[in-house]
Design an enzyme around this catalytic site. Structure first.
Site, PDB file in Angstrom:
ATOM      1  N   HIS A 219       0.919  -1.312  -0.303  1.00  0.00           N
ATOM      2  CA  HIS A 219      -0.098   0.203   0.134  1.00  0.00           C
ATOM      3  C   HIS A 219       0.839   1.203  -0.035  1.00  0.00           C
ATOM      4  CE1 HIS A 219      -3.967   1.759   0.988  1.00  0.00           C
ATOM      5  NE2 HIS A 219      -3.354   2.791   1.421  1.00  0.00           N
ATOM      6  N   HIS A 290     -10.577   2.362  -1.858  1.00  0.00           N
ATOM      7  CA  HIS A 290     -10.761   1.975  -0.516  1.00  0.00           C
ATOM      8  C   HIS A 290     -11.584   0.593  -0.627  1.00  0.00           C
ATOM      9  CE1 HIS A 290     -10.605   3.840   3.577  1.00  0.00           C
ATOM     10  NE2 HIS A 290      -9.508   3.535   3.252  1.00  0.00           N
ATOM     11  N   ASP A 312      -5.689  13.670   0.770  1.00  0.00           N
ATOM     12  CA  ASP A 312      -4.613  13.721  -0.350  1.00  0.00           C
ATOM     13  C   ASP A 312      -4.423  14.910  -1.118  1.00  0.00           C
ATOM     14  OD1 ASP A 312      -3.661  11.264   0.047  1.00  0.00           O
ATOM     15  OD2 ASP A 312      -5.071  10.265  -1.360  1.00  0.00           O
TER      16      ASP A 312
END
Lengths: 945, 276
Positions: A219, A290, A312
């Site tokens: 990730h 997600h 972000d």
């Protein structure tokens, strides 16, 4: 004392919705349902104060009744549902805060829901209803009858930092340790850690090991995208091609660097890509996934997906101004026999995901303007939830370089056990035990806290109060602080961080993925001003420590040293992976197409991938901020599907310049040819963008790969082919990728999702007054077809609907830009009244959608270009748009479009959609398909039009 | 006052404050977006302003019901200041979440008593009939019988603008009360079904679309409100609230399709005029 308060409304829409939904999840016999909100209030004071609290904030006397200390009689099967201890409960928090305002200082609240299910119900049906509709056991508990109050623990525990012995462990023992602690590290990586701490002659602490696992997770460092890969590609003709790849990420970056247009501000550097909007402002764009969290808890997963991607954008100092989402689910009518064990039914999944996105984006005050929904059985256990955010920032204002001596400051939400192991969990496949082992990985969002952070960051940036900023996402502080202090080193004290509840160990505080937090590097002199700003906006701030210049990561909790290791090992100690990949092209198949009939087009319009998504989209606010120009649904009845979103980011300014957002994805194509999928998805995003007035010379792209387990060579083979397609696409379309993301390990019990690439496009509409949509054609307008069909039906909706077994996919365009430039020039000249791209369902569906949006008929003759009529009508080849234009512009369009455009018919007043096929388009043949507008509207919207 | 200062209240979760400020600016007022914390600290006074606008959003996440906690704040902290503003005849406008808060605080339909503990409410805004948040454009008519003095210039005109809410269904405790609200001129806005087709863009922008009452039919009445009521005013006429968002239709380019007219700007111009 503790008082139980129950509030209920006799006729609640929620109860009606539950009764309606019951048969859809296979629960028969539910006739009525009463829903109550339950509050457990623990307080010191008089009962009259509780009565006042109820009257002031808990009960709406016009539609609700309240029971204080007593209860309404339980009817039928009465069950109660409550959040598990520690799960974010905003309702309880707001109630406690309201109570403080009313003088009840120490009131503690816990909430629950009560459902009285009535009808002819067996215990099994009640259990089914509970599991399928009312409860998610990952975050909630339930019982029949009353559930006791669950208050978060107040007990603190002694602080512990535990050493994890690694010395002398063999490969197998290291692998076991990695698995037991959910580290998702392989033996090479475990061995590197063992060697490092061996050289320090000590064991790692729990927090050090966890920090390495987070920082080295797929990730966070994209191990697959930076691995050395050898691909063996076997073509259908037997030819075998071997290609060696030093880094997939590097190849994507190089494709962008080779283009490097002047308007590109930042690509692949920060949390979001940045391009110029005009001389003063830049745009930041990011799309995240997600998937794993949404599979476990659809509402919370999607909810925090929006929260994460918005952060972000905030992490490049941009003010978020819009959201997007693309969702992939299993079929809604999937029968129980086909449902994998331990998985939410697609209907429940969709309901939760959509509610989660709507909740977060609406509450942040961000319009959700662009998206797509795809249904495929391969997504049943692994739904895909892509969440995007667009931000606006003043050019030159973003700073991302922390200085020695700066304070490490965390702002936003409090820390709990939420989401511990999120990064490592999403770097692994799932099976039926996943829910039990990583239940704590699920987070529930708190958008109002994030909204506070947005307000603070915007003002702090304007005032120059920080030198660097990042968001606290996967891995929590361990990733955020570790990354920010990468070149400097930090000294952190954890004991000052406010906790949601006591009892967290230092490693948990350090790793917690509690949402809604940003980390800033703040010069000492600016700290006071930032504190004041935070107080103004009800945002909590913690000074965690400083950037030291020692190049070490030092973390303390009181007198305990939690972490002390070098940044160099943390960021450069990870061994590179070497992987091999295989891709075998399918053999071509013989396809026989069905005969044409009027019902065909209606079947296409009703197909889940094509049919109206208004029931989803209208739950998102697409008007807030007042900048929306082209919305998701258009036309006088607001039910024609738009191609792309157009937004004016500076509503007050005089400029007529606007932003356009679009997307493309075609996972069905990828099953046969991931390389073509990349090029076709890119083309779809571009033609959507061009259709509303976007300039094809100024488009920035985002890639989002969702794939299976990349350590399996066939999965990896498809992934490499898709990356090759992206790289080639950037070259052919002259469009840079500015940011990207990969979500791998989307597998359940060894079955992978169809490899899925989402291309998102960001562009500019030079003059918003020239923006058009798909629903503006007028009776008498000419209809033009731009482009030709490729004929191949592989990966099309036609193939899915009629099980044609097609394996050959449409051929990507070799030289795509000339046609798009011409269409763009015509739109900017105001010569085109309406445009719509041919995507799912091909030309016939595009025409029908235009007719639905504009509520007028049309009569066209489609040139078949050597194919049969079915293929000509329904193939999904790239590069095709339908334009409508007033008759008097005919010569101008003919001259400008040249060989790219053909006049195929006209919009008519007769409310009929008539589509004929002809090899000689000058001569009109008998209609092959003719349906009424009303039938089309009904099939597409399920409503009487 | 040539350009009256208009207070736009921001509490945690407010999100259409910028949209409202833009509408006020275009209408000739000077918008001041003020966080509730500043009012509470006394840095800013409500009565230094010529009008109060409570914009849309999700105050305090609407966790205890839409506008419920903001209503509590309004009553506990600013009840008297708002009552004073109203007694001076200055306009108070609540949009969406602001409307919900004004209703829950007892300011709409009133009479408002700032010092009472608990409001005896007879009307409310509750979950939409379909139980879902809904965003779509609607048509409103400013009631010909509306009592509010500052809405008089708009009487019997149409406004087209979006709704975006989950709890916007207007409900009263009885049919008699609904009737009384109408006969005493407290109903300010009602949802309409537009009856004219979209006009050609060549027509002048002053042309106004035609309409008839929505008669409770979805989607013209998007939430199932009784008697198609989209907004009301108080007996003094100073306090007005509505669910839809006229602040999102103040430029021509914001309108989603063909038909011209129905700008929401007229509402803000009337408010600024009354604030002068």
């Amino acid at each position: 004392m503790t008082v139980r308060v129950t509030v209920g409304a006799p006729l609640s829409p929620l109860a009606a919705a539950l009764v309606a939904a019951a048969p859809l999840v296979g629960a028969e016999g539910l006739q009525n349902c009463d829903v109550y909100r339950v509050y457990h209030l623990d307080f010191d004071g008089a009962r009259t104060q509780i009565e006042r609290l109820c009257a002031e904030v808990l009960v709406d006397p016009v539609v609700e009744q309240v029971w204080i200390g007593t209860e309404p009689p339980r009817l039928g099967h009465s069950i109660e549902v409550a959040p598990l201890a520690g799960v974010t409960d905003v309702e309880a928090r707001e109630l406690e805060s309201a109570a403080r305002q009313l003088g009840l200082r120490n009131l503690r609240a816990a909430t629950a829901r009560r459902y009285d299910l009535q009808g002819n119900l067996t215990n099994e049906t009640v259990a089914l209803l509970s599991r399928r509709l009312l409860v998610n056991e990952t975050i909630e508990q339930w019982s029949t009858g009353a559930l006791p109050a669950v208050f978060p623990s107040r007990i603190s525990v002694p602080t512990e930092v535990v050493a994890v012995p690694l010395r002398g462990l063999d490969d197998r023992e290291l692998a076991d340790l990695s698995k037991a602690r959910l580290l998702s590290l392989d033996t090479h990586e475990m061995r590197a850690i063992q060697e490092y701490f061996g050289s320090l002659a000590r064991h790692p602490t729990d927090a050090e090991l966890e920090t390495l696992a987070q920082t080295w997770s797929e990730h966070c460092v994209h191990k697959t995208f930076t691995a050395e890969i050898e691909l063996l590609h076997s073509k259908a003709n037997g030819q075998r091609i071997v290609s060696r790849h030093k880094s997939l990420l590097g190849e994507l970056r190089q494709a962008t660097e080779a283009l490097n247009p002047w308007w590109l501000r930042s690509a692949f550097v920060d949390d979001a890509g940045i391009v110029a909007f005009d001389d003063d402002f830049d745009l930041a764009f990011k799309v995240e996934t997600h998937n794993h969290p949404s599979a476990l808890e659809p509402f919370g997963g999607a909810n925090t997906g929006i929260g994460g991607v918005v952060r972000d954008v905030l992490a490049v100092s941009a003010r978020p101004i819009a959201c997007t989402n693309v969702l992939c689910f299993g079929p809604e009518d999937l029968s129980d026999e086909r449902m994998p064990r331990g998985v939410h039914h697609p209907r429940r999944m969709r309901e939760g995901v959509v509610a989660g996105i709507a909740d977060y984006a609406n509450k942040l005050g961000l319009p959700t303007l662009n998206g797509a929904v795809v249904y495929h059985e391969g997504y049943t256990a692994n739904p895909l939830v892509y969440c995007g955010a667009l931000g606006l920032l003043r050019h030159g204002k973003h700073r991302n370089s922390a200085q020695v001596g700066d304070r490490v400051v965390c702002i936003g939400g409090r820390v709990g056990r939420d989401g511990i192991h999120g990064a490592t969990f999403s770097s692994a496949s799932m099976d039926t035990t996943t829910v039990d082992t990583v239940g704590a990985a699920v987070q529930i969002g708190d958008p109002i806290t994030e909204k506070g952070c947005i307000e603070v960051v915007e003002r702090a940036c304007e005032a120059g109060l920080y030198n660097a900023i990042t968001d606290c996402g996967a891995g929590g502080l361990s990733s955020a602080v570790g990354e920010m202090g990468k070149h400097l080193g930090v000294d952190i004290h954890l004991e000052g961080l406010p906790l949601k509840y006591p009892g967290l160990q230092p490693w948990e505080i350090w790793l917690s993925e509690a949402q809604e937090r940003m980390v800033l590097a703040v010069p000492h002199s600016a700290l006071g001003a930032l504190r004041e700003l935070c107080a103004d906006w009800d945002v909590e701030l913690t000074d965690l420590g400083s950037f030291t210049g020692s190049n070490d990561l030092v973390v303390r909790h009181g007198d305990h040293t939690v972490i002390n290791m070098s940044m160099d090992f943390l960021h450069h100690g990870l061994p590179r992976r070497k992987l091999s990949a295989i891709w075998v092209d399918p053999l071509p198949s013989l396809v026989s197409t069905p005969g044409l009939g009027d019902a065909l087009l209606l079947e296409f319009l009703a197909h889940p991938d094509i049919a109206s998504k208004e029931d989803i989209v209208r739950r998102y606010d697409h008007e807030v901020r007042g900048g929306s120009v082209v919305r998701p649904y258009v036309g006088q009845h607001g039910d024609g599907p738009a191609d792309a979103a157009v937004i004016k980011p500076l509503t007050s300014a005089d400029t007529t310049r606007a932003v356009v957002l679009s997307n493309g994805l075609c996972p069905r194509v990828g099953v046969h040819d991931p390389y073509a999928m990349a090029l076709l998805a890119l083309d779809e995003a571009v033609r959507n963008l061009v259709a509303v007035g976007g300039d094809p010379n100024r488009v920035a792209l985002l890639d989002n790969f969702c794939w299976g387990d990349p350590t399996k060579s066939d999965r990896l083979g498809g992934l490499v082919r898709a990356v090759q397609g992206c790289v080639e696409g950037a070259r052919r379309y002259a469009m840079p990728f500015i940011s990207g993301k990969d979500s791998l390990f989307n597998e359940y019990e060894g079955r992978a999702i169809p490899g899925t690439l989402l291309i998102s496009a960001l562009g500019v509409v030079p003059d918003l007054h020239r923006a058009i949509n798909s629903a503006q054609m007028r009776v008498g307008d000419d209809l033009w077809l731009v482009g030709w069909g490729s004929g191949a039906l592989g990966g099309s909706v036609a193939d899915a609907l009629y099980a044609l077994g097609a394996t050959q996919v449409p051929s990507p365009l070799a030289d795509p830009l000339p046609r798009y430039r011409r269409v763009h020039a015509l739109i900017m000249a105001g010569l085109v009244s309406s445009a719509h791209d041919c995507s799912d369902g091909g030309l016939a569906v595009a025409l029908a959608e235009m007719a639905i949006g504009a509520r007028c008929g049309l009569a066209v003759t489609v040139p078949t270009d050597g194919e049969d009529a079915f293929t000509a009508f329904f193939n999904e080849g790239p590069g095709r748009l339908v334009l409508s234009a007033p008759r008097h512009n005919r010569d101008a369009l003919a001259a400008s479009l040249g060989r790219f455009g053909r006049l195929i018919g006209a919009a008519t007043a007769d409310e009929l959609i008539s589509i004929a096929a002809s090899n000689d388009h000058a001569e009109r043949s008998t209609p092959s398909i003719s349906i009424s507008l009303a039938e089309a509207v009904l099939a597409f919207t399920k409503r009487i039009g | 006052m040539a350009q009256p200062p208009i207070l736009i209240l921001h509490s945690s979760g407010t999100n259409r404050d910028g949209d409202a400020a833009q509408a006020i600016r275009l209408a000739g007022g000077v918008p001041h977006i003020v966080h509730l914390n500043h009012l509470r600290r006394g840095d800013v006074q409500i009565n230094d302003h010529a009008a109060l606008l409570i914009p849309g959003g999700f105050s305090y996440a609407d966790a205890l019901g839409a506008g419920q906690r903001l209503a509590l704040e309004l009553r506990l902290w600013f009840g008297e200041a708002v009552a004073e503003l109203v007694s001076r005849g200055k306009p108070v406008l609540g949009i969406c979440n602001g409307f919900q808060a004004l209703v829950r605080a007892g300011l709409l339909p009133g009479p408002f008593e700032p010092n009472t503990h608990v409001v005896n409410r007879q009307v409310t805004l509750t979950e939409n009939a379909n139980g879902l948040f809904e965003c779509r454009w609607v048509t409103l008519r400013v009631e010909p019988t509306v009592r509010s003095s500052w809405l008089q210039p708009l009487k019997d005109t149409l406004i087209r603008c979006p709704v975006a809410h989950g709890e916007g269904r207007f409900v009263t405790s009885s049919d008699d009360l609904t009737q009384e609200l109408q006969t005493s001129g407290l109903v300010a806005f009602r949802y309409q079904t537009p009856t004219t087709q979209p006009t050609q863009p060549t027509q002048p922008t002053s042309a106004c679309p035609q309409s008839s009452d929505a008669r409770g039919l979805y989607p013209a009445n998007p939430n199932g409100s009784v008697a198609d009521i989209a907004g009301i005013c108080d007996r003094s006429g100073a306090v007005v609230g509505l669910m839809p968002h006229p602040e999102n239709h103040v430029f021509d380019w914001q309108r989603p399709h063909g038909a011209v007219g129905g700008s929401g700007l007229a509402l803000f111009e009337a408010l600024v005029e009354a604030a002068k």
